[in-house]
Design a protein around this motif. Sequence first.
Motif, short mmCIF file in Angstrom:
data_model
loop_
_atom_site.label_atom_id
_atom_site.label_comp_id
_atom_site.label_asym_id
_atom_site.label_seq_id
_atom_site.Cartn_x
_atom_site.Cartn_y
_atom_site.Cartn_z
N GLY A 152 3.08 -6.31 -2.24
CA GLY A 152 1.73 -6.81 -2.00
C GLY A 152 0.61 -5.83 -2.25
O GLY A 152 -0.49 -6.22 -2.61
N MET A 153 0.86 -4.55 -2.08
CA MET A 153 -0.17 -3.53 -2.31
C MET A 153 0.02 -2.85 -3.66
O MET A 153 -0.47 -1.74 -3.88
CB MET A 153 -0.14 -2.49 -1.19
N GLY A 154 0.74 -3.51 -4.56
CA GLY A 154 1.03 -2.86 -5.82
C GLY A 154 1.89 -1.65 -5.54
O GLY A 154 2.84 -1.73 -4.77
N THR A 155 1.54 -0.54 -6.09
CA THR A 155 2.27 0.70 -5.80
C THR A 155 1.31 1.76 -5.28
O THR A 155 1.41 2.93 -5.62
CB THR A 155 3.03 1.20 -7.05
N SER A 156 0.39 1.34 -4.44
CA SER A 156 -0.65 2.25 -3.96
C SER A 156 -0.06 3.45 -3.22
O SER A 156 -0.52 4.58 -3.40
CB SER A 156 -1.66 1.51 -3.09
N ARG A 157 0.96 3.22 -2.41
CA ARG A 157 1.54 4.34 -1.66
C ARG A 157 2.24 5.32 -2.60
O ARG A 157 2.09 6.53 -2.47
CB ARG A 157 2.53 3.82 -0.62
#
Length: 171
Positions: free
Chosen positions: A101-106
């Motif tokens: 859901g957050m793409g691969t932001s982390r």
Amino acid sequence: MRDASRNKGLLRCAQEEMPEGIKLVIADIADIPFYVEGREKPESVVALAEGVKTADALVLAVPEYNYSVAPALKNALDWLSREPGEILAGKPAAMMGAGGGMGTSRAQYHLRQSCVYLDIRVLNRPEVFANAFSDAFTAQGDVSGSAEGRKLREKVAALMNALKDRVEKGA
């Protein structure tokens, strides 16, 4: 590393959206063994290093596993960091990724930390975080022709144009 990988699909999209006169070669890191100090450098690493040495810039598609960088990508950078001449130092780079859901932001955040140490000059903007489970991708992992896919393609094109500008400025 999978053929239907959405991150590999982002790289194929980047190839298609590269500004005129710019070529993107997608490196295959599937055969790179885990880095172990003292291990003889395999041919797969030699080939990757030669590609990086001759590249004007890098485009990093960043998968996310367990809120961090996929081991295969980090491992490839670990091997490259041991090359004579610090081949990564000062190299401009663009970063993007497709994941939950957050793409691969982390994962991108974690990889940016490694890039600081390696002196890879990652663009700060535009950011590309794609939901791999949306209509933006086909079942084969390619960016789709849906409305979401077209928006994603525009973001990838903007990122590739920003990378071209960075290379031309020499910064």
